[in-house]
Design a protein around this motif. Structure first.
Motif, PDB file in Angstrom:
ATOM      1  N   CYS A  68       0.832  -1.206   0.000  1.00 31.93           N
ATOM      2  CA  CYS A  68       0.000   0.000   0.000  1.00 31.93           C
ATOM      3  C   CYS A  68       0.865   1.254   0.000  1.00 31.93           C
ATOM      4  O   CYS A  68       0.521   2.255  -0.644  1.00 31.93           O
ATOM      5  N   LEU A  72       0.811   4.163  -2.903  1.00 28.18           N
ATOM      6  CA  LEU A  72       0.602   5.581  -2.623  1.00 28.18           C
ATOM      7  C   LEU A  72       1.723   6.432  -3.214  1.00 28.18           C
ATOM      8  O   LEU A  72       1.481   7.523  -3.729  1.00 28.18           O
ATOM      9  N   LEU A  90      -5.176   9.014   2.267  1.00 25.10           N
ATOM     10  CA  LEU A  90      -6.009   9.112   3.446  1.00 25.10           C
ATOM     11  C   LEU A  90      -6.604  10.513   3.552  1.00 25.10           C
ATOM     12  O   LEU A  90      -5.936  11.512   3.275  1.00 25.10           O
ATOM     13  N   LEU A 138      -7.007   1.585   2.740  1.00 25.50           N
ATOM     14  CA  LEU A 138      -6.599   1.977   1.391  1.00 25.50           C
ATOM     15  C   LEU A 138      -6.861   0.886   0.363  1.00 25.50           C
ATOM     16  O   LEU A 138      -6.989   1.176  -0.826  1.00 25.50           O
ATOM     17  N   SER A 457     -13.574   6.116   4.907  1.00 27.69           N
ATOM     18  CA  SER A 457     -13.255   6.178   3.488  1.00 27.69           C
ATOM     19  C   SER A 457     -14.377   6.849   2.703  1.00 27.69           C
ATOM     20  O   SER A 457     -15.559   6.524   2.889  1.00 27.69           O
TER      21      SER A 457
END
Length: 485
Positions: A68, A72, A90, A138, A457
């Motif tokens: 993850c 990103l 985020l 995520l 989210s």
């Protein structure tokens, strides 16, 4: 006429291609599912040279976090030539909710008497309550990803529960009152709470899906989910875990109450009738279950040995906190200060045997209460940050669930909200009687990640506002079309 150059079709090719394309479409959620299912691997199977406390699920969770982070760092604009959505960063609220515990862990570790000794505890707390939940947040892009993870949790519960029932019936489980009848699944006798935790998660998830089936599925989902929930009651009872019983009852009552008073009354009547038939009529495990249930409240009148040790450890944790109320004694500091604060009636350890483990005495290294453990080791700084983070997840999750229920067209997402809320309530109640430790702890981090996805989210609310978004997009003229003249 020109001959076709297309390759001849093969039987099953279209089905295989459809399955692979579906798996590729669910790609970001696949590592989460793999991490859940790796918990079926028996304890001690991390491989040669691995640390004794490291499991394959721990390794996979670390890979998930790194993956993850790489996604990103390589994040590109949302509209790409491939048409696949870019991974979201985020939100500010998610950074606050997950970042506050991380900062508190760092402060309490630096303020401890021996920061080097507290460093492993800092890393463990960071993994379980910040990194892995953030990675799950995520990785899940929409409700279908979340349902895939929920299905994996139910599958894990069914596998572990099946193994546990076989252990209880054949006398190959962990030792309980001199007999090897305690169901522990593949987690072994050293983690007697592992199977109970996995089965409880599966039961709550199945019940939430059965009470709130998404409209996109067929009629088979409700009876199948409710049947799984009923079947998982048996291994949960045979785990003899009082904390899991109380937490599961609390979460199930909440799910029933959210569904309506009529559903609650009918379900409680069915449970009561089934209990009378099984326990009162057929006498299924009457003596063991009754004695185990009564021991929850027995403190002064011939209490269970484990109950006495638990309350003694709770008192020791409170005394440790009074010495360092702000930052505690540091992560992993409870065992070192336990003996100087515990009463004389505390046992030297708990008896462990069965399920392939010879008899041994396991030291009592925690107070078996997550809130008191954090309070004694990290003081008010760590406790307020961590418990506040969980409270924020619960409040945001309940608010989003209320919004989803209010919009009739959004019932497809209600099941995800009910699962996340039920699991979070289960964890909050279970932490009153247990704490982190053992191979099953990674599953706790994954569950917190699912709750964080639903509460924080923006993608979790995509189905909630699906119709309004569709109408808004339909009203915007397409850039490829010129307005009619």
């Amino acid at each position: 006429m020109a001959e076709s150059t297309a390759p001849p079709s093969r039987p099953g090719r279209s089905v295989l291609s459809l399955g692979l394309s579906h798996l590729a479409a669910r790609g970001p959620a696949v590592p989460v599912v793999v991490t859940v299912l790796l918990l079926c691997v028996p304890a001690g199977s991390a491989g040669p040279g691995a640390h004794p406390g490291v499991t394959p699920a721990d390794v996979c969770s670390g890979v998930l976090v790194v993956w993850c982070a790489v996604r990103l760092l390589r994040r590109s604009p949302p509209r790409r030539a491939t048409g696949r959505p870019a991974p979201r960063a985020l939100t500010p609220l998610a950074v606050l909710v997950l970042g506050a515990p991380a900062a508190a862990f760092a402060v309490t570790t630096a303020a401890s008497a021996d920061p080097a000794a507290s460093l492993p505890g800092f890393v463990r707390y960071l993994q379980l309550f910040v990194l892995v939940p953030g990675a799950v947040l995520l990785s899940l892009r929409d409700a279908r990803d979340a349902r895939l993870v929920c299905g994996a949790v139910v599958l894990l519960a069914l596998i572990e529960g099946g193994v546990g029932v076989v252990q209880a019936c054949t006398g190959t489980g962990a030792s309980y009152q001199g007999e090897h009848v305690r169901a522990v699944g593949t987690f072994g006798a050293l983690d007697v709470m592992g199977m109970a935790t996995a089965v409880s998660y599966g039961l709550v998830t199945a019940l939430a899906c059965g009470l709130n089936p998404p409209q996109s599925t067929g009629r088979w989902l409700r009876p199948c989910a409710l049947g799984c929930a009923v079947a998982l009651v048996v291994p949960l009872a045979l785990s003899y875990s009082r904390g899991a019983w109380i937490a599961t009852a609390s979460a199930c009552l909440l799910l029933l109450a959210l569904r309506g008073a009529r559903t609650t009354v009918c379900a409680l009547a069915a449970v009561l009738a089934t209990g009378v038939v099984l326990v009162g009529g057929l006498g299924v495990a009457t003596q063991e279950l009754t004695q185990r249930a009564r021991s929850i409240t027995e403190v002064s009148d011939s209490p269970d040995r484990s109950v006495t040790d638990r309350y003694t450890l709770w008192g020791a944790a409170a005394d440790i906190w009074r010495e360092s109320p702000a930052t505690g004694v540091g992560p992993k500091g409870f065992p070192e200060h336990r003996d100087s604060h515990a009463a004389l009636e505390l046992s030297s350890g708990s008896d462990t045997a069965g399920a392939g483990v010879p008899f041994q005495r396991e030291p009592l290294l925690s107070p078996h209460n997550m809130y008191l453990l954090v309070l004694s080791e990290q003081g008010l700084v760590g406790t307020v940050a961590l418990v506040g983070s969980w409270g924020a997840l619960l409040v945001c999750g309940l608010r989003r669930l209320r919004e989803a229920r209010r919009d009739g067209f959004a019932r497809r997402a209600v099941d995800c909200g009910a699962v996340a809320t039920g699991l979070l309530v289960w964890q909050g109640v279970d932490f009153l009687y247990g704490d982190i430790g053992g191979p099953s702890t990674v599953l706790t981090a994954l569950v917190l990640g699912v709750a964080a996805w639903w509460a924080l989210s923006p993608d979790a609310g995509a189905e909630t506002a699906g119709r309004r978004t569709a109408r808004r997009l339909a009203s915007v003229p397409s850039p490829d079309r010129s307005p009619a003249r």
